[in-house]
Scaffold this active site. Structure first.
Site, PDB file in Angstrom:
ATOM      1  N   ASP A  23      42.535  33.284  37.325  1.00 38.00           N
ATOM      2  CA  ASP A  23      41.867  34.262  38.188  1.00 38.00           C
ATOM      3  C   ASP A  23      40.388  33.871  38.235  1.00 38.00           C
ATOM      4  OD1 ASP A  23      41.430  36.689  39.688  1.00 38.00           O
ATOM      5  OD2 ASP A  23      40.704  37.666  37.879  1.00 38.00           O
ATOM      6  N   SER A  24      39.653  34.528  39.132  1.00 39.86           N
ATOM      7  CA  SER A  24      38.209  34.306  39.184  1.00 39.86           C
ATOM      8  C   SER A  24      37.529  34.849  37.927  1.00 39.86           C
ATOM      9  CB  SER A  24      37.627  35.024  40.401  1.00 39.86           C
ATOM     10  OG  SER A  24      37.929  36.410  40.309  1.00 39.86           O
ATOM     11  N   TYR A  77      35.377  35.817  43.820  1.00 40.91           N
ATOM     12  CA  TYR A  77      35.894  34.919  44.863  1.00 40.91           C
ATOM     13  C   TYR A  77      35.928  35.614  46.231  1.00 40.91           C
ATOM     14  CZ  TYR A  77      37.978  31.219  41.803  1.00 40.91           C
ATOM     15  OH  TYR A  77      38.195  30.169  40.946  1.00 40.91           O
ATOM     16  N   GLY A  78      36.030  36.940  46.201  1.00 38.29           N
ATOM     17  CA  GLY A  78      36.375  37.708  47.396  1.00 38.29           C
ATOM     18  C   GLY A  78      35.475  37.540  48.601  1.00 38.29           C
ATOM     19  N   CYS A 123      45.547  36.268  41.052  1.00 33.64           N
ATOM     20  CA  CYS A 123      44.393  36.657  41.845  1.00 33.64           C
ATOM     21  C   CYS A 123      44.877  36.775  43.286  1.00 33.64           C
ATOM     22  CB  CYS A 123      43.331  35.556  41.718  1.00 33.64           C
ATOM     23  SG  CYS A 123      41.887  35.787  42.751  1.00 33.64           S
ATOM     24  N   ASN A 124      44.743  37.946  43.862  1.00 31.17           N
ATOM     25  CA  ASN A 124      45.174  38.116  45.258  1.00 31.17           C
ATOM     26  C   ASN A 124      44.338  37.252  46.194  1.00 31.17           C
ATOM     27  OD1 ASN A 124      47.094  40.747  45.596  1.00 31.17           O
ATOM     28  ND2 ASN A 124      45.778  40.901  43.823  1.00 31.17           N
ATOM     29  N   THR A 125      43.057  37.130  45.874  1.00 36.02           N
ATOM     30  CA  THR A 125      42.148  36.382  46.736  1.00 36.02           C
ATOM     31  C   THR A 125      42.520  34.894  46.744  1.00 36.02           C
ATOM     32  OG1 THR A 125      40.460  37.970  46.106  1.00 36.02           O
ATOM     33  CG2 THR A 125      39.702  35.956  47.179  1.00 36.02           C
ATOM     34  N   GLU A 157      33.776  43.380  35.913  1.00 45.91           N
ATOM     35  CA  GLU A 157      33.376  42.213  35.097  1.00 45.91           C
ATOM     36  C   GLU A 157      32.281  42.623  34.100  1.00 45.91           C
ATOM     37  OE1 GLU A 157      34.154  38.704  34.965  1.00 45.91           O
ATOM     38  OE2 GLU A 157      35.954  39.241  36.077  1.00 45.91           O
ATOM     39  N   CYS A 176      44.033  43.844  44.178  1.00 51.35           N
ATOM     40  CA  CYS A 176      43.138  42.958  43.450  1.00 51.35           C
ATOM     41  C   CYS A 176      43.463  43.157  41.982  1.00 51.35           C
ATOM     42  CB  CYS A 176      41.677  43.326  43.741  1.00 51.35           C
ATOM     43  SG  CYS A 176      40.498  42.493  42.644  1.00 51.35           S
ATOM     44  N   THR A 177      43.638  42.054  41.266  1.00 51.62           N
ATOM     45  CA  THR A 177      44.120  42.168  39.880  1.00 51.62           C
ATOM     46  C   THR A 177      43.070  42.757  38.931  1.00 51.62           C
ATOM     47  OG1 THR A 177      43.540  39.842  39.551  1.00 51.62           O
ATOM     48  CG2 THR A 177      45.840  40.352  40.074  1.00 51.62           C
ATOM     49  N   HIS A 178      41.827  42.874  39.384  1.00 49.41           N
ATOM     50  CA  HIS A 178      40.824  43.545  38.554  1.00 49.41           C
ATOM     51  C   HIS A 178      41.058  45.063  38.498  1.00 49.41           C
ATOM     52  CE1 HIS A 178      38.437  39.838  38.798  1.00 49.41           C
ATOM     53  NE2 HIS A 178      37.595  40.350  37.920  1.00 49.41           N
TER      54      HIS A 178
HETATM   55  N1  DGL Z   1      41.024  39.440  40.820  1.00 50.71           N
HETATM   56  C1  DGL Z   1      40.844  38.975  42.106  1.00 50.71           C
HETATM   57  C2  DGL Z   1      41.820  39.387  43.130  1.00 50.71           C
HETATM   58  O1  DGL Z   1      42.894  39.701  42.811  1.00 50.71           O
HETATM   59  C3  DGL Z   1      39.573  38.352  42.496  1.00 50.71           C
HETATM   60  C4  DGL Z   1      38.461  39.236  42.853  1.00 50.71           C
HETATM   61  C5  DGL Z   1      37.243  38.418  43.210  1.00 50.71           C
HETATM   62  O2  DGL Z   1      36.950  37.463  42.487  1.00 50.71           O
HETATM   63  O3  DGL Z   1      36.632  38.739  44.210  1.00 50.71           O
HETATM   64  O4  DGL Z   1      41.556  39.433  44.274  1.00 50.71           O
END
Ligand code: DGL
Length: 276
Positions: free
Chosen positions: A7-8, A39-40, A70-72, A149, A181-183
């Site tokens: 993931d990011s 990453y988004g 990570c969805n992104t 984060e 988003c996995t966060h």
């Molecule tokens: N955890 C991420 C996701 O699922 C990344 C979020 C990010 O880095 O912007 O999208």
């Protein structure tokens, strides 16, 4: 048997948690690209390139399956990774529009995800396939990944971001919210405080864990060995001391953390100095 998860940042730890719960004997190598989080808001090509290099690094560590937690990164790179590594089983994330559509009684659902996830073909195709007769309210929760984060899981700014996203959804009778988003599972309790307990919240991590289990059994004849101490190896491309603290807080795990360096050639290597 070892799998790689990336993931990011710390978001993919919500997926690690689900996989480790289901398959406690499975070795996991996790990469958090915290040098580049979030990453988004980045360009798709850049996210694709990071994802490819992280996958190469994980393959060098001997993993036999990859989870893009990570969805992104899944939106930007899943298709490309599958083309580039055709024999490698890769499990990605997608916003749970399908289960949301099956479960929603009001036919109004909310999706929380990053701008890149919303722009990606993957999300568009899910909306096209399962969005018929469904009102979908989207929000990018600007700044939320950064707050998570920073460990601000209950702070005023985090609450404000979530209230701003959720209030219009609730006013429009949304009864199901997709964590795209996995966060975001790490702010679930705050989200529940705001949305109330009548709203269903879908965290796709358990479904992803079951998908990993199915693939491991069918492709590798894998048998889980809960009696064995699974090797959990964590890497970050930023600060390993901070990352160790984050993993301890979020997962209660005090394990080995190593630092990764992005080289000038755009690849990843392990920093020599050891952070045990
Ligand atoms: N955890 C991420 C996701 O699922 C990344 C979020 C990010 O880095 O912007 O999208």
């Amino acid at each position: 048997m070892k799998i790689g998860i990336f993931d990011s940042g710390i978001g993919g730890l919500s997926v690690v948690r689900a996989i480790h719960e289901l398959l406690p004997g499975l070795d996991i190598i996790y990469v958090a690209d915290q040098a580049h989080v979030p990453y988004g808001r980045r360009q798709m090509a850049e996210i694709r390139s990071f994802s490819e290099q992280i996958t190469r690094f994980l393959l060098d560590q001997g993993v036999e399956l990859i989870v893009v937690a990570c969805n992104t990164a899944s939106a930007a790179a899943l298709k490309y990774l599958r083309q580039t590594f055709p024999t490698l089983p890769i499990v990605g994330m997608e916003p749970a529009v399908k289960p949301a559509s099956q479960q929603s009684l009001t036919r109004a659902v909310g999706v929380l995800a990053t701008p890149a996830t919303f722009q990606g073909e993957l999300y568009q195709s899910l909306v096209h396939k399962y969005g018929d007769g469904l009102q979908i309210y989207q929000d990018t929760c600007a700044g939320l990944v950064e707050e998570i984060e920073a460990g601000h899981l209950k702070d005023a700014t985090t609450r404000h971001i979530l209230e701003t996203a959720l209030e219009p959804m609730l006013a429009n009778k949304v009864d199901t919210i997709v964590l795209g988003c996995t966060h975001y599972p790490f702010v679930l309790s705050l989200l529940r405080e705001i949305a109330g307990d009548k709203v269903q919240v879908i965290d796709p991590a358990p479904a992803v864990a079951r998908r990993v289990e199915t693939l491991l059994r069918s492709e590798f004849d894998y048998q889980d060995r809960p009696d064995k101490n699974a090797l959990l190896n964590f890497f970050t491309s930023a600060d390993p001391v901070l990352f160790r603290h984050q993993i301890d807080t979020l997962l209660g795990y005090k394990g080995r953390i190593q630092k990764l360096i992005w080289t000038n050639e755009g690849g990843l290597e392990i920093e020599k100095k050891n952070h045990q």
